[in-house]
Design an enzyme around this catalytic site. Structure first.
Site, PDB file in Angstrom:
ATOM      1  N   TRP A 152      40.464  31.632  31.145  1.00 60.29           N
ATOM      2  CA  TRP A 152      40.972  32.361  29.980  1.00 60.29           C
ATOM      3  C   TRP A 152      42.494  32.446  30.019  1.00 60.29           C
ATOM      4  CZ3 TRP A 152      42.782  37.749  29.572  1.00 60.29           C
ATOM      5  CH2 TRP A 152      43.033  38.343  30.817  1.00 60.29           C
ATOM      6  N   ASP A 153      43.077  32.095  31.150  1.00 57.33           N
ATOM      7  CA  ASP A 153      44.529  32.063  31.281  1.00 57.33           C
ATOM      8  C   ASP A 153      45.170  31.227  30.175  1.00 57.33           C
ATOM      9  OD1 ASP A 153      43.246  32.744  33.662  1.00 57.33           O
ATOM     10  OD2 ASP A 153      44.767  31.855  34.935  1.00 57.33           O
ATOM     11  N   GLU A 156      39.858  42.747  38.307  1.00 59.39           N
ATOM     12  CA  GLU A 156      38.661  42.289  39.018  1.00 59.39           C
ATOM     13  C   GLU A 156      38.383  43.091  40.284  1.00 59.39           C
ATOM     14  OE1 GLU A 156      38.801  37.644  37.486  1.00 59.39           O
ATOM     15  OE2 GLU A 156      39.776  38.196  39.381  1.00 59.39           O
ATOM     16  N   LYS A 216      44.135  45.351  40.199  1.00 55.81           N
ATOM     17  CA  LYS A 216      44.602  44.021  40.566  1.00 55.81           C
ATOM     18  C   LYS A 216      45.669  43.505  39.602  1.00 55.81           C
ATOM     19  CE  LYS A 216      42.892  39.303  41.365  1.00 55.81           C
ATOM     20  NZ  LYS A 216      41.734  38.386  41.209  1.00 55.81           N
ATOM     21  N   GLN A 217      45.439  43.696  38.301  1.00 56.80           N
ATOM     22  CA  GLN A 217      46.357  43.206  37.275  1.00 56.80           C
ATOM     23  C   GLN A 217      46.185  44.065  36.027  1.00 56.80           C
ATOM     24  OE1 GLN A 217      43.868  39.462  37.047  1.00 56.80           O
ATOM     25  NE2 GLN A 217      44.625  39.485  34.943  1.00 56.80           N
TER      26      GLN A 217
END
Length: 775
Positions: A359-360, A490, A602-603
């Site tokens: 999906w990046d 995640e 995580k992000q």
């Protein structure tokens, strides 16, 4: 920062001094690619030290059978591996019978490796003292041709520094290669034929299971003292290898130079029975042109790319080097010419993260290619997903969805899901929303409806059908909920009502309804075709309306923030700065159980939504959410710093935005995540561009008028970039006092800078003082 050996330079990546502990990292950083094939910066000559050998062909993969302890229904049957392709760069060198190997040399000095990003080639040079005391000088240059996509070229030069020596130089091809990353330690290639003709050699091989056929080829030319060496080399043919050995007596002043032209021809583009013939023609044409003229051609091709894609930064050499390194790698990975290809997270720099598409692409890379190339390149990325629509429907069917619902894969080579971690495959379904987001961004940026009319709406309908079946209606809450998911963060699995996932579901269904209305009104024939192709029923749209109007979003009234998911406030909340340094990164030191129970992020998760929808949330709301979530974010995804840089810039926090930008731009050069030896983080490199253009430049395209709200870090004197916007080329330059925007093209461009709106004629520019705008 975990490494600091790359020397600062505006246009080049430079390593000086040979250190075996850095070899694998440098193999990643100095990688080459041309959008169709690529290779790590492995040495041409023998090297017996630790090394990750890697040559890669775009679109060629192996379905490595999934290996898990407990098989669950719905698991993908394989994990698509990026294949290490047959080696064409190899050149064995022997001096007086001693193999040149930097590990066994008595001394290696004046070692220098330079990646010339402006020109698009790699140079490596050194002096080496062999075990018998003979000293040689080596200079190797190589590149992968942008204009001749099946071709690479090497110039390998050897000089005897003092005395005389018998020299053997053996360029070779080798198909007896393996992948470091293989679930069952299988060989992925079968060699079918090894052949040669005059100075050309060929190895034809095929991949097991997927049956891709590739011809690895080379043609060689040997020179001594500037003159061609007469006669044919000694040929040695083995089962999986072929080499040409040139045996020469040499002494100081008698310069030896090998030119090697090689690469891959595959059945992706040519009939299987013509691969050797085509390869021979490619090699023959290259050899007739010669290395130096081909290099000049390469420099011209890269000059055309840099003319549009370059970003300049004055006053901060490391920041300048970082952004150019990222732009260079992005252009090496994907050129946009072939809609069958995409942007893998490691590109052509390593094996990790199998699959060519995450999906990046839609969430991070899409704006870069849309703005620095032209809309046909961006459209090809959208067409790639449209061509995989039927596979996305099949992915959903494997999980029990019906009626044309589509779930796009988290990882794929051909549209089929091939990621074999359940918490990703089954639960990280927010990826569907990124497909819709890319289409909306394309429409907003280009103003073009044709893609959505011709193809895109079919994808939107299938995605909305998925969301409609994935929600659960809660009688207790009288709301629709989405249960058992993993968001962008995640470090949380199987949670209920991840805010970002729910928001993307709502956005997707609303966008589908909106474009159904527009197309029914303005394109009635196409609307009828779409209804027939998709079997769309009128009640489906009404169902989507009911769901999107009654979708649940976890919210804390006291803090006035959306919660990442249900129960997030039940965690022990603490800042990542409180973690002991020796426990970072936590994914390398903590158990997964401990990570899942922690509050650490995580992000960007909630903040990813705030990034995508800047017009839907006030600055005050953004500030509350940023101040709540960022301190708990450990940024252990390469995709994390760029989003935080952009949001910090929107809040006017220039220092913080700069800190995150530098981490984004130099993530691999400085090895922030302790893993660059596995390959570069290609897709996150687009985040460096986003951090400058959308962050510091403040570019926004969601409104009818293109908007900029520029700021500049204290460390910079100025910065500039170009974008290709609706047929015009806009150049934006920002210095300490003003922003200057000029327009090249045929049409005037209406745009906003801060609070001021201008119409700029082609060939003209506007200047806006920075202190006149609203930050």
């Amino acid at each position: 920062m975990n490494q600091d050996y790359i020397l600062p330079d505006a246009w080049n990546i430079i390593e000086k001094g040979f250190d075996p502990s850095r070899v694998e990292s440098s193999e990643s950083l100095f990688s080459l690619g041309n959008g169709v094939m690529g290779q790590r910066a492995n040495f041409e000559e023998q090297y017996s030290g630790p090394s990750l050998q890697g040559s890669y062909i775009g679109g060629v993969y192996y379905p490595d059978k999934t290996r898990v302890g407990w098989w669950k229904n719905g698991y993908p049957e394989y994990f698509a591996k990026v294949l290490n392709a047959p080696n064409w760069i190899g050149i064995d060198v022997k001096i007086n019978g001693q193999a040149l190997d930097l590990v066994t040399c008595e001394e290696v000095r004046e070692y220098e490796q330079v990646l010339y990003m402006k020109e698009g080639y790699l140079r490596r040079s050194f002096y080496a003292v062999l075990p018998d005391g003979i000293e040689i000088a080596v200079r190797a240059r190589r590149f992968l041709s942008l204009r001749r996509e099946e071709l690479g070229a090497i110039s390998y030069e050897v000089d005897i520094v003092k005395g005389e020596a018998q020299v053997e130089i053996t360029p070779y091809l080798d198909s007896g290669i393996t992948n470091m990353d293989a679930n069952w330690d299988e060989k992925f290639w079968e060699t079918l034929d090894v052949s040669h003709h005059q100075n050309q050699a060929f190895i034809t091989a095929r991949t097991h299971k997927t049956n891709f056929h590739a011809c690895t080829f080379m043609e060689t030319k040997m020179f001594q003292g500037g003159q061609p060496v007469e006669g044919q080399p000694q040929v040695k043919v083995e089962k999986e290898r072929i080499g040409f050995t040139y045996k020469l007596s040499s002494s100081s002043g008698r310069h030896l130079r090998l030119e090697k032209f090689g690469g891959y021809v595959t059945d992706l583009n040519h009939p299987k029975n013509e691969l050797v013939t085509v390869a021979g023609k490619v090699a023959s044409e290259a050899a007739s042109i010669g290395f130096d003229d081909l290099l000049q051609e390469q420099e011209e091709a890269w000059a055309a790319i840099w003319e549009m894609a370059d970003i300049t930064i004055e006053g901060d050499l490391k920041a300048q080097q970082g952004i150019r390194f990222n732009i260079f790698q992005l252009n090496q990975t994907y050129t946009g010419k072939d809609p069958r290809l995409n942007i893998g997270p490691k590109g052509f720099t390593g094996e990790k993260y199998g699959g060519s598409t995450y999906w990046d692409t839609e969430a991070f890379c899409f704006p870069f290619y849309m703005a620095t190339k032209d809309q046909s390149v961006a459209r090809n990325l959208l067409v790639y997903r449209y061509n995989h629509l039927q596979k996305a429907i099949e992915n959903a069917e494997k999980l029990g969805f019906t009626g044309g619902a589509a779930l796009y894969p988290m990882v794929t080579m051909n549209g089929e899901e091939c990621h074999n971690e359940w918490e990703i495959t089954f639960e990280e379904i927010h990826r569907n929303g990124a497909m819709v987001m890319a289409m909306i961004r394309y429409y907003q940026y280009t103003g073009e409806m044709e893609y959505i009319v011709e193809k895109g709406l079919e994808v939107m309908i299938a995605i909305s059908r998925f969301w409609a079946q994935r929600v659960t209606y809660s009688q207790q809450a009288q709301k629709y909920m989405i249960l058992g998911v993993t968001g962008p963060n995640e470090y949380e699995n199987n949670v209920n009502n991840n805010w970002y996932t729910n928001y993307m579901a709502q956005f997707s269904m609303a966008a589908t309804r909106a474009f159904l209305h527009i197309i029914k009104r303005d394109y009635p024939k196409d609307y009828q075709r779409i209804v027939e192709v998709t079997g769309l029923r009128s009640e489906e749209s009404e169902q989507w309306k009911e769901i999107l109007q009654n979708l649940y979003f976890p919210y804390d009234k006291e803090r006035e923030i959306y919660l990442q998911q249900d129960g997030f406030l039940d965690k022990e909340l603490m800042a990542a700065s409180e973690l002991p340094p020796e426990e970072r990164p936590i994914n390398q030191h903590w158990s997964w159980d401990r990570i899942l129970r922690s509050c650490f992020i995580k992000q960007a998760d909630v903040l990813q939504g705030f990034y995508f929808f800047p017009d839907r949330f006030s600055t005050d709301s953004l500030e509350r959410h940023f101040d709540f979530y960022e301190p708990m974010t450990v940024h252990e995804s390469s995709l994390s710093p760029c989003i935080h840089s952009i949001l910090a810039a929107r809040l006017g926090r220039v220092d913080q935005a700069y800190e995150f930008y530098l981490r984004t731009a130099r993530l691999d050069l400085d090895d922030y995540n302790h893993e660059v030896k596995e390959g570069c983080h290609i897709t996150s490199m687009a985040g460096s561009w986003l951090s400058i253009v959308e962050g510091f430049g403040g570019m926004r395209t969601e409104n009818p008028v293109l908007q900029f709200n520029p700021i500049i870090p204290d460390q910079w004197e100025s910065y500039s970039f170009k974008i290709n916007y609706r047929g015009n080329i806009l150049k934006v330059k920002v210095d300490k006092s003003k922003a200057t925007i000029s327009v090249e093209g045929n049409e005037p461009e209406k745009l906003a800078v801060g609070l001021e709106v201008f119409t700029v004629e082609p060939g003209e520019e506007v200047n806006v003082e920075l202190n006149k705008k609203d930050h």
